[in-house]
Design a protein around this motif. Structure first.
Motif, PDB file in Angstrom:
ATOM      1  N   ALA A 180     -41.583   1.201 -18.609  1.00  0.00           N
ATOM      2  CA  ALA A 180     -42.278   2.482 -18.536  1.00  0.00           C
ATOM      3  C   ALA A 180     -42.166   3.235 -19.862  1.00  0.00           C
ATOM      4  CB  ALA A 180     -41.700   3.316 -17.398  1.00  0.00           C
ATOM      5  N   THR A 219     -47.936   4.867 -18.957  1.00  0.00           N
ATOM      6  CA  THR A 219     -48.439   4.726 -17.587  1.00  0.00           C
ATOM      7  C   THR A 219     -48.956   3.323 -17.295  1.00  0.00           C
ATOM      8  OG1 THR A 219     -50.607   5.552 -18.276  1.00  0.00           O
ATOM      9  CG2 THR A 219     -49.033   7.169 -17.425  1.00  0.00           C
ATOM     10  N   TRP A 276     -47.391   0.733 -17.298  1.00  0.00           N
ATOM     11  CA  TRP A 276     -46.374  -0.071 -16.610  1.00  0.00           C
ATOM     12  C   TRP A 276     -46.764  -0.329 -15.163  1.00  0.00           C
ATOM     13  CZ3 TRP A 276     -43.229   1.187 -12.402  1.00  0.00           C
ATOM     14  CH2 TRP A 276     -43.310   2.508 -11.943  1.00  0.00           C
ATOM     15  N   ARG A 277     -47.591   0.549 -14.590  1.00  0.00           N
ATOM     16  CA  ARG A 277     -47.980   0.403 -13.193  1.00  0.00           C
ATOM     17  C   ARG A 277     -48.839  -0.835 -12.949  1.00  0.00           C
ATOM     18  NH1 ARG A 277     -49.976   6.673 -12.919  1.00  0.00           N
ATOM     19  NH2 ARG A 277     -47.921   7.649 -13.184  1.00  0.00           N
ATOM     20  N   PHE A 327     -47.730  -3.641 -10.695  1.00  0.00           N
ATOM     21  CA  PHE A 327     -47.874  -3.526  -9.249  1.00  0.00           C
ATOM     22  C   PHE A 327     -49.329  -3.629  -8.802  1.00  0.00           C
ATOM     23  CE2 PHE A 327     -43.971  -1.554 -10.518  1.00  0.00           C
ATOM     24  CZ  PHE A 327     -43.076  -1.849  -9.502  1.00  0.00           C
ATOM     25  N   GLY A 333     -51.448  -1.395  -8.041  1.00  0.00           N
ATOM     26  CA  GLY A 333     -51.715  -0.578  -6.864  1.00  0.00           C
ATOM     27  C   GLY A 333     -51.150  -1.210  -5.600  1.00  0.00           C
ATOM     28  N   SER A 358     -50.206  -8.855  -8.558  1.00  0.00           N
ATOM     29  CA  SER A 358     -49.334  -7.780  -8.077  1.00  0.00           C
ATOM     30  C   SER A 358     -47.963  -8.320  -7.731  1.00  0.00           C
ATOM     31  CB  SER A 358     -49.928  -7.103  -6.845  1.00  0.00           C
ATOM     32  OG  SER A 358     -49.012  -6.162  -6.303  1.00  0.00           O
TER      33      SER A 358
END
Length: 249
Positions: A67, A72, A74-75, A78, A80, A218
């Protein structure tokens, strides 16, 4: 199947450079050290709570570094949340259980295998902190194992495409196999430093788990598959241990 591509590997979309990846890899090593090399107990802290803290830091340390360096972005690890991640995770968890059973039945006949000490403890009726704490701690640790596998996967993909001038397909294959070898290597202490077992048994099983990530892009999907696989084996060991204890009584 997710239509999104892998994050951070191409020059157009990657927020990460060589220094960024170095910091992330060092953080991965630090997270692993907290889990594997920290003192087994800490004065004044209940063992089950101490184990939970180590499992949390195992993934939080590298994710914090990610992070910090990626912002941002870094998301993207995942991607979402979608209900399909659950179904893909369950599917690959079942596939992995079947694959583990097959490869394990063959390996036990031809290799000198070391037992997983956690499974042995469960079979003996030892459940640190009780079942609820055990499942919570191991669930968090398994998520950490996904972090410590998939971030190197993405690093190798970035390295292959941006610095080795490999095609995307070739880089993906190298990242897939290379991260599986790493996953086997980090399990060497668990299996009494049995190199053959780590590379020829644990490594191939990891390939199946990583496929859950490769399909969905993901970490949620591969974490679900991993948890289903390991919790099934843990529960089986608990049940067998309970039945043996009841029979012995």
């Amino acid at each position: 199947m997710s239509k999104r591509d892998y994050p951070w590997y191409d020059k157009q979309s990657s927020p990460l450079g060589g220094l960024d990846w170095l910091i992330i890899l060092v953080a991965l090593a630090a997270g692993f050290a907290v889990l594997a090399l920290a003192p087994p107990t800490l004065a004044g802290v209940p063992p089950s709570l101490y184990g939970l803290l180590r499992a949390i830091l195992f993934s939080v340390i590298p994710l914090a570094a990610l992070a910090w360096r990626a912002g941002t972005c870094w998301r993207a690890l995942f991607n979402g949340w979608k209900a399909s991640y659950l179904w893909w995770g369950l599917l690959f968890g079942v596939i992995n259980l079947a694959f583990t059973a097959v490869i394990g039945s063959v390996a036990i006949r031809v290799l000198d295998l070391a037992a997983n000490p956690v499974v042995g403890d469960l079979a003996g009726g030892e459940i640190p902190g009780g079942p609820a704490m055990f499942y919570l701690t191991t669930g968090l640790q398994l998520f950490g194992e996904e972090v410590i596998t998939l971030l190197p996967f993405l690093f190798l993909l970035w390295l292959g495409v941006q610095h080795l001038s490999l095609s995307r397909t070739a880089a993906v294959i190298i990242a897939w196999v290379g991260s599986a070898v790493l996953f086997g290597a980090i399990h060497l202490p668990t299996y009494d430093w049995n190199v053959v077992q780590a590379l020829l048994l644990i490594g191939p099983v990891r390939l199946v788990l990583t496929l859950a990530y490769m399909v969905t892009k993901s970490i949620w999907a591969s974490t679900i598959a991993h948890i289903l696989n390991d919790w099934t084996m843990f529960t089986f060991a608990m049940v067998m241990g309970g039945m043996a204890a009841a029979g012995g009584g």
